[in-house]
Motif scaffolding. Sequence first.
Motif, PDB file in Angstrom:
ATOM      1  N   SER A 103      -2.375   8.080  16.348  1.00  0.00           N
ATOM      2  CA  SER A 103      -3.206   9.029  15.592  1.00  0.00           C
ATOM      3  C   SER A 103      -2.398   9.734  14.497  1.00  0.00           C
ATOM      4  CB  SER A 103      -3.797  10.055  16.560  1.00  0.00           C
ATOM      5  OG  SER A 103      -4.523  11.040  15.840  1.00  0.00           O
ATOM      6  N   ILE A 104      -1.161  10.153  14.828  1.00  0.00           N
ATOM      7  CA  ILE A 104      -0.327  10.847  13.831  1.00  0.00           C
ATOM      8  C   ILE A 104       0.024   9.916  12.679  1.00  0.00           C
ATOM      9  CG2 ILE A 104       1.918  11.915  13.465  1.00  0.00           C
ATOM     10  CD1 ILE A 104       1.737  13.031  16.317  1.00  0.00           C
ATOM     11  N   PHE A 105       0.365   8.678  12.999  1.00  0.00           N
ATOM     12  CA  PHE A 105       0.770   7.720  11.960  1.00  0.00           C
ATOM     13  C   PHE A 105      -0.423   7.377  11.052  1.00  0.00           C
ATOM     14  CE2 PHE A 105       1.549   3.355  10.451  1.00  0.00           C
ATOM     15  CZ  PHE A 105       2.759   3.539   9.802  1.00  0.00           C
ATOM     16  N   ARG A 106      -1.605   7.210  11.695  1.00  0.00           N
ATOM     17  CA  ARG A 106      -2.783   6.874  10.892  1.00  0.00           C
ATOM     18  C   ARG A 106      -3.119   8.018   9.913  1.00  0.00           C
ATOM     19  NH1 ARG A 106      -8.046   5.928  14.248  1.00  0.00           N
ATOM     20  NH2 ARG A 106      -6.846   4.120  14.973  1.00  0.00           N
ATOM     21  N   LYS A 107      -3.075   9.270  10.392  1.00  0.00           N
ATOM     22  CA  LYS A 107      -3.367  10.415   9.512  1.00  0.00           C
ATOM     23  C   LYS A 107      -2.371  10.491   8.352  1.00  0.00           C
ATOM     24  CE  LYS A 107      -5.570  13.289  13.038  1.00  0.00           C
ATOM     25  NZ  LYS A 107      -5.484  14.560  13.821  1.00  0.00           N
ATOM     26  N   PHE A 108      -1.115  10.195   8.634  1.00  0.00           N
ATOM     27  CA  PHE A 108      -0.093  10.230   7.574  1.00  0.00           C
ATOM     28  C   PHE A 108      -0.379   9.194   6.492  1.00  0.00           C
ATOM     29  CE2 PHE A 108       3.802   8.238   5.987  1.00  0.00           C
ATOM     30  CZ  PHE A 108       4.375   9.320   5.289  1.00  0.00           C
ATOM     31  N   ILE A 109      -0.661   7.938   6.942  1.00  0.00           N
ATOM     32  CA  ILE A 109      -0.923   6.868   5.981  1.00  0.00           C
ATOM     33  C   ILE A 109      -2.168   7.159   5.152  1.00  0.00           C
ATOM     34  CG2 ILE A 109      -1.470   4.423   5.722  1.00  0.00           C
ATOM     35  CD1 ILE A 109       1.444   4.994   6.415  1.00  0.00           C
ATOM     36  N   VAL A 110      -3.229   7.628   5.821  1.00  0.00           N
ATOM     37  CA  VAL A 110      -4.488   7.919   5.096  1.00  0.00           C
ATOM     38  C   VAL A 110      -4.283   9.014   4.071  1.00  0.00           C
ATOM     39  CG1 VAL A 110      -6.805   8.836   5.389  1.00  0.00           C
ATOM     40  CG2 VAL A 110      -5.954   7.113   6.985  1.00  0.00           C
ATOM     41  N   SER A 111      -3.539  10.082   4.405  1.00  0.00           N
ATOM     42  CA  SER A 111      -3.323  11.190   3.468  1.00  0.00           C
ATOM     43  C   SER A 111      -2.488  10.751   2.248  1.00  0.00           C
ATOM     44  CB  SER A 111      -2.635  12.343   4.187  1.00  0.00           C
ATOM     45  OG  SER A 111      -1.319  11.959   4.601  1.00  0.00           O
ATOM     46  N   LYS A 112      -1.588   9.817   2.417  1.00  0.00           N
ATOM     47  CA  LYS A 112      -0.716   9.392   1.332  1.00  0.00           C
ATOM     48  C   LYS A 112      -1.382   8.347   0.430  1.00  0.00           C
ATOM     49  CE  LYS A 112       2.854  11.924   2.206  1.00  0.00           C
ATOM     50  NZ  LYS A 112       3.324  12.938   1.246  1.00  0.00           N
ATOM     51  N   LEU A 164       0.810  -1.219   0.000  1.00  0.00           N
ATOM     52  CA  LEU A 164       0.000   0.000   0.000  1.00  0.00           C
ATOM     53  C   LEU A 164       0.843   1.268   0.000  1.00  0.00           C
ATOM     54  CD1 LEU A 164      -2.741  -1.081   2.591  1.00  0.00           C
ATOM     55  CD2 LEU A 164      -2.829  -1.222   0.095  1.00  0.00           C
ATOM     56  N   THR A 165       2.062   1.194   0.476  1.00  0.00           N
ATOM     57  CA  THR A 165       2.889   2.400   0.619  1.00  0.00           C
ATOM     58  C   THR A 165       3.982   2.482  -0.450  1.00  0.00           C
ATOM     59  OG1 THR A 165       4.398   1.245   2.116  1.00  0.00           O
ATOM     60  CG2 THR A 165       2.516   2.387   3.108  1.00  0.00           C
ATOM     61  N   ARG A 166       3.836   1.758  -1.573  1.00  0.00           N
ATOM     62  CA  ARG A 166       4.914   1.719  -2.567  1.00  0.00           C
ATOM     63  C   ARG A 166       5.159   3.074  -3.232  1.00  0.00           C
ATOM     64  NH1 ARG A 166       0.458  -0.745  -4.620  1.00  0.00           N
ATOM     65  NH2 ARG A 166      -0.351  -0.036  -6.640  1.00  0.00           N
ATOM     66  N   LYS A 167       4.126   3.965  -3.248  1.00  0.00           N
ATOM     67  CA  LYS A 167       4.293   5.277  -3.885  1.00  0.00           C
ATOM     68  C   LYS A 167       4.769   6.357  -2.905  1.00  0.00           C
ATOM     69  CE  LYS A 167       0.858   4.531  -7.532  1.00  0.00           C
ATOM     70  NZ  LYS A 167      -0.381   5.042  -8.184  1.00  0.00           N
ATOM     71  N   ILE A 168       4.896   5.991  -1.623  1.00  0.00           N
ATOM     72  CA  ILE A 168       5.402   6.966  -0.639  1.00  0.00           C
ATOM     73  C   ILE A 168       6.913   7.032  -0.751  1.00  0.00           C
ATOM     74  CG2 ILE A 168       5.555   7.529   1.817  1.00  0.00           C
ATOM     75  CD1 ILE A 168       2.938   6.101   2.256  1.00  0.00           C
ATOM     76  N   PRO A 169       7.526   8.211  -0.890  1.00  0.00           N
ATOM     77  CA  PRO A 169       8.992   8.306  -0.975  1.00  0.00           C
ATOM     78  C   PRO A 169       9.668   7.678   0.246  1.00  0.00           C
ATOM     79  CG  PRO A 169       7.951  10.400  -1.579  1.00  0.00           C
ATOM     80  CD  PRO A 169       6.871   9.522  -1.051  1.00  0.00           C
ATOM     81  N   LYS A 170      10.884   7.207   0.012  1.00  0.00           N
ATOM     82  CA  LYS A 170      11.609   6.480   1.061  1.00  0.00           C
ATOM     83  C   LYS A 170      11.869   7.343   2.277  1.00  0.00           C
ATOM     84  CE  LYS A 170      15.815   3.784   1.798  1.00  0.00           C
ATOM     85  NZ  LYS A 170      17.052   3.266   1.174  1.00  0.00           N
ATOM     86  N   HIS A 171      12.253   8.620   2.068  1.00  0.00           N
ATOM     87  CA  HIS A 171      12.579   9.465   3.212  1.00  0.00           C
ATOM     88  C   HIS A 171      11.336   9.793   4.030  1.00  0.00           C
ATOM     89  CE1 HIS A 171      11.277  12.414   0.164  1.00  0.00           C
ATOM     90  NE2 HIS A 171      11.013  13.228   1.188  1.00  0.00           N
TER      91      HIS A 171
END
Length: 344
Positions: free
Chosen positions: A333-342, A304-311
């Motif tokens: 909560s912070i991690f979930r918001k990050f994943i959902v936005s990406k 699911l995160t293959r398009k998120i840049p490595k950094h």
Amino acid sequence: MAMENPYFWNDFELKQPPLVTLQVEDTGFAKNVFVVINRFLQQLSEPDCKEFEETAALIGRLMARRKNSFRNMPGFRAVCKLNAALCRLLRLDLARDLQQFRGALPDVCDDQLGGAMPTRSSFEFILVRVLGFYHLHERIRECCLSAATYFTKVLRNNFFMDFTTLLIAAIGKIYKLSSLQAGKSATLYNKLRPQVANFPLVERHKFLAESQELPGQLEIIKSTKTETKAANTPDLMMKAKKVVTKVEKAKLEAKSDVGTVIARKEAPKIQFNEEILATVADAQQFIARESKARKQNPPPDSCLTRKIPKHEWLAAQTLFQRKLSKEPAKALSIFRKFIVSKIK
């Protein structure tokens, strides 16, 4: 007066016989002659005749303006011949001769009354003038077709666009108006010609030579299919075609060459369910699973995160681990918001 030239109607030295009158016993036919001539003179004062003169003057000015540019071109020589025929038509002045002859007809025309009538020679002179008027218009239309055919080719090659368009428009208008006037003159001639025998003949004033004879009838110019087809060339200015330049043509060809159309199926979008990150343990398992999948080259579609840049992915993990020891709920909560936005 002997005239050996078969085209005597176009003779510059054609002289009018003396307009004398002779007494005749029957003047009834003069009424028809008067009516026909009077009707034609009224037609010469109509708006289309004025337009003809104005357009002829425009062609003369256009020819004078561009004589140095086109003098060696065959189409321009046709325009010069057209201008010469128009000038010759102006010099003919048929209306003046008709008015003069009409004035010599008796005031009262009756089968039972006699009166003074012009001689046959004077009437034949009028017929020759009408014949010249008719054939000059025929010459004008021939020159119009010749000139328009040439300048249409010039227009298609994008040469002298403004001047050529205006010239073709003027030539087309002259052609149309000339056909109308030629038809009117033919009608006049055909109605006057049978009346020749009714005019008194004077041997001393004989106008035509023994070997010459006036035609019995002239062809009336009508708007037939043949005439319309012949007029298509000068009428080009009324239906101007869009001229496509080489640059525009290349652009059109480039747009038209789209290659072979291949149907492609769009990959279905992965719907991310936030519920898989409900707890801290779920987030830790998600990080471990995604990190393992991202190491593959290329990452599988299930990642699911293959398009998120490595950094960005490494920064999100670091922040999650840093907050986890002190504020686990906030870290999740912070991690979930990050994943959902990406992903979404």
